[in-house]
Design an enzyme around this catalytic site. Structure first.
Site, short mmCIF file in Angstrom:
data_model
loop_
_atom_site.label_atom_id
_atom_site.label_comp_id
_atom_site.label_asym_id
_atom_site.label_seq_id
_atom_site.Cartn_x
_atom_site.Cartn_y
_atom_site.Cartn_z
N ASP A 1 0.84 -1.25 0.00
CA ASP A 1 0.00 -0.09 0.17
C ASP A 1 0.81 1.29 0.05
O ASP A 1 0.48 2.39 -0.87
CB ASP A 1 -1.07 0.12 1.03
CG ASP A 1 -1.90 1.21 1.17
OD1 ASP A 1 -2.43 1.30 -0.06
OD2 ASP A 1 -2.56 1.53 2.07
N LEU B 1 -10.67 -3.81 -6.14
CA LEU B 1 -10.82 -5.17 -6.35
C LEU B 1 -11.89 -6.11 -5.91
O LEU B 1 -12.41 -5.83 -4.65
CB LEU B 1 -9.64 -5.94 -6.22
CG LEU B 1 -9.38 -7.04 -6.79
CD1 LEU B 1 -8.62 -6.91 -8.07
CD2 LEU B 1 -8.41 -7.97 -5.98
N LEU C 1 -4.66 -5.95 -0.05
CA LEU C 1 -3.63 -6.63 -1.31
C LEU C 1 -2.15 -6.47 -0.72
O LEU C 1 -1.57 -5.29 -0.23
CB LEU C 1 -3.98 -5.81 -2.51
CG LEU C 1 -4.96 -6.08 -3.10
CD1 LEU C 1 -5.42 -5.27 -4.17
CD2 LEU C 1 -5.40 -7.74 -3.28
N CYS D 1 -24.98 -4.52 -12.98
CA CYS D 1 -25.10 -4.09 -11.78
C CYS D 1 -24.51 -2.81 -11.37
O CYS D 1 -23.34 -2.36 -12.00
CB CYS D 1 -24.44 -5.18 -10.74
SG CYS D 1 -24.64 -4.60 -9.13
N CYS E 1 -23.12 5.24 -3.26
CA CYS E 1 -22.31 6.48 -2.87
C CYS E 1 -23.05 7.73 -2.18
O CYS E 1 -23.85 8.25 -3.25
CB CYS E 1 -21.31 6.92 -3.80
SG CYS E 1 -20.17 8.13 -3.43
N CYS F 1 -15.26 5.17 4.43
CA CYS F 1 -16.80 4.81 4.20
C CYS F 1 -16.89 3.43 3.40
O CYS F 1 -16.11 3.22 2.54
CB CYS F 1 -17.23 5.87 3.14
SG CYS F 1 -18.97 5.58 2.53
N ASP F 2 -17.70 2.33 3.84
CA ASP F 2 -17.86 1.08 3.36
C ASP F 2 -19.00 1.01 2.43
O ASP F 2 -19.24 -0.13 1.94
CB ASP F 2 -17.99 0.21 4.74
CG ASP F 2 -16.78 -0.10 5.40
OD1 ASP F 2 -15.40 -0.13 4.74
OD2 ASP F 2 -16.90 -0.25 6.58
N CYS G 1 -20.10 1.66 -0.56
CA CYS G 1 -19.85 1.13 -2.06
C CYS G 1 -19.18 -0.23 -1.88
O CYS G 1 -19.81 -1.39 -2.87
CB CYS G 1 -19.00 1.92 -2.90
SG CYS G 1 -17.31 2.18 -2.41
N CYS H 1 -21.63 -4.76 -2.31
CA CYS H 1 -21.56 -5.57 -3.48
C CYS H 1 -21.89 -6.88 -3.50
O CYS H 1 -21.74 -7.54 -2.59
CB CYS H 1 -20.00 -5.59 -3.47
SG CYS H 1 -19.29 -6.64 -4.89
#
Length: 364
Positions: free
Chosen positions: A138, A162, A173, A195, A202, A245-246, A248, A252
């Site tokens: 990161d 991702l 990652l 989708c 958002c 912020c989670d 979006c 999924c």
């Protein structure tokens, strides 16, 4: 006569060792497997979508391709570690006196956890294959998501993060650049289809188009990376989000296949970070901030940004009881904190504090 077992390939051995260490995904890509990354990054930077993240600009050449950072690299090993939350990350929406912290930041600092395991895998690989390598999590100029897609771990979804068929949108990652020539995996295939759940979720319309995010409008950027006062147009939309912020990610549909990562004790949520009281956060000074957030990725934003965020959340809470914690912040040494506190007070008690907000041109 019994048949001989086929010799285990190095690629198979690497994946087995990665799984043993706790990685949920492992894939290989050639160092030049994502050739369009540099051009896309340049266009994104030219539009100013990175906001205050100047480091994206200053090291763009290195970030654009693995060889730009390390010319000797031949292959990239991409690793994913699940942090799938046990509880719905959106469950605290509307809980006025509680602050919402992104799922990834409720446990130990993932930089430390993932890098430690990457180094273990790297040492194993050097002993086994005698190569040169570098590990990244990161903070280096590495475009992890396009490389992860190239390595077959998943694909970049319409929210730009991702997505994995097995782990949804919940993967940390890491990357290992190596001089080894490893057989590449098939690249990930976009499975978002029609989708648009993440786009619709958002709160600040941060997606000018699918697969593109304008960081300047993103709540994660605003609450973490952005310094100074948060623009007026986004303050109400923050709700009670105080770090990241989670939204979006949480909507999924591929998340239904992700098993909770609660068994990974390194990422087990800390009780004080799951549902922190805004009243407590508003009272933080530098020393207490460092104590509360020791060992957390949140510590890097510092006390001032956290209290700024908590003050704005208080203004969205509809709870006048928080005024007693806001008023001492009117004269805070940090202008962004005092600005946020005055705005919040004017929202909670306009008959008492609107004139103060007007004086700073922050009412609304």
């Amino acid at each position: 006569m019994t048949a001989r077992r086929p010799m285990q390939t190095l690629e198979t051995a690497i994946k087995a060792e990665a799984a043993r260490l706790g990685f949920a995904a492992c894939g290989f890509a050639r160092a030049d497997a994502a050739p369009r990354t540099a051009a896309r990054l340049a266009a994104w930077l030219a539009e100013g979508c990175h906001g205050d993240m100047i480091w994206m600009e200053s090291r763009a050449e290195q970030r654009g391709s693995p060889a730009g950072l390390w010319p000797e690299v031949r292959s990239v090993i991409m690793l994913g570690m699940s942090y799938a939350p046990a509880n719905d990350p959106l469950r605290l929406e509307g809980e006025g006196t509680i602050g919402r912290i992104s799922a990834y930041a409720q446990g130990a600092d993932y930089h430390d956890v993932v890098k430690k395991l990457l180094k273990q895998l790297a040492r194993w690989l050097v002993e086994r294959a005698g190569c040169e390598l570098k590990v990244f999590v990161d903070t280096a100029p590495v475009m992890e998501k396009p490389l992860a897609e190239a390595a077959g771990i998943g694909w970049q979804g319409k929210h730009s993060n991702l997505v994995s068929q097995s782990d949804g949108s919940w993967l940390f990652l890491g990357a290992i650049y190596t001089t080894l020539e490893l057989a590449p995996d098939a690249a990930g295939r976009d499975r978002c289809g029609s989708c648009t759940a993440c786009q619709q979720a958002c709160p600040t319309d941060a997606f000018p188009a699918p697969y593109r995010v304008d960081a300047r409008r993103c709540i994660s950027y605003l609450t973490i990376e952005h310094k100074g006062p948060i623009p007026l147009e986004f303050r109400a939309a923050l709700g009670n989000r105080i770090y990241g912020c989670d939204d979006c990610l949480a909507v999924c549909p591929w998340n239904k296949f992700a098993a909770s990562a609660a068994a990974n004790l390194a990422f087990a949520p800390r009780a004080e970070l799951v549902a922190p009281a805004l009243a407590d956060l508003l009272a933080l000074d530098d020393a207490s901030f460092r104590q509360v957030f020791a060992g957390s990725p949140i510590k890097r934003i510092g006390r001032d940004r956290m209290v700024r965020n908590a003050a704005l959340a208080a203004g969205n809470s509809g709870e006048p009881a928080l005024l007693d914690r806001l008023m001492p912040l009117f004269d805070d040494p940090d202008p962004a904190v005092s600005d946020a506190a005055l705005w919040a007070a004017a929202r909670l008690a306009p008959e008492r504090f609107a004139y103060k907000a007007d004086a700073l041109a922050i009412s609304g």
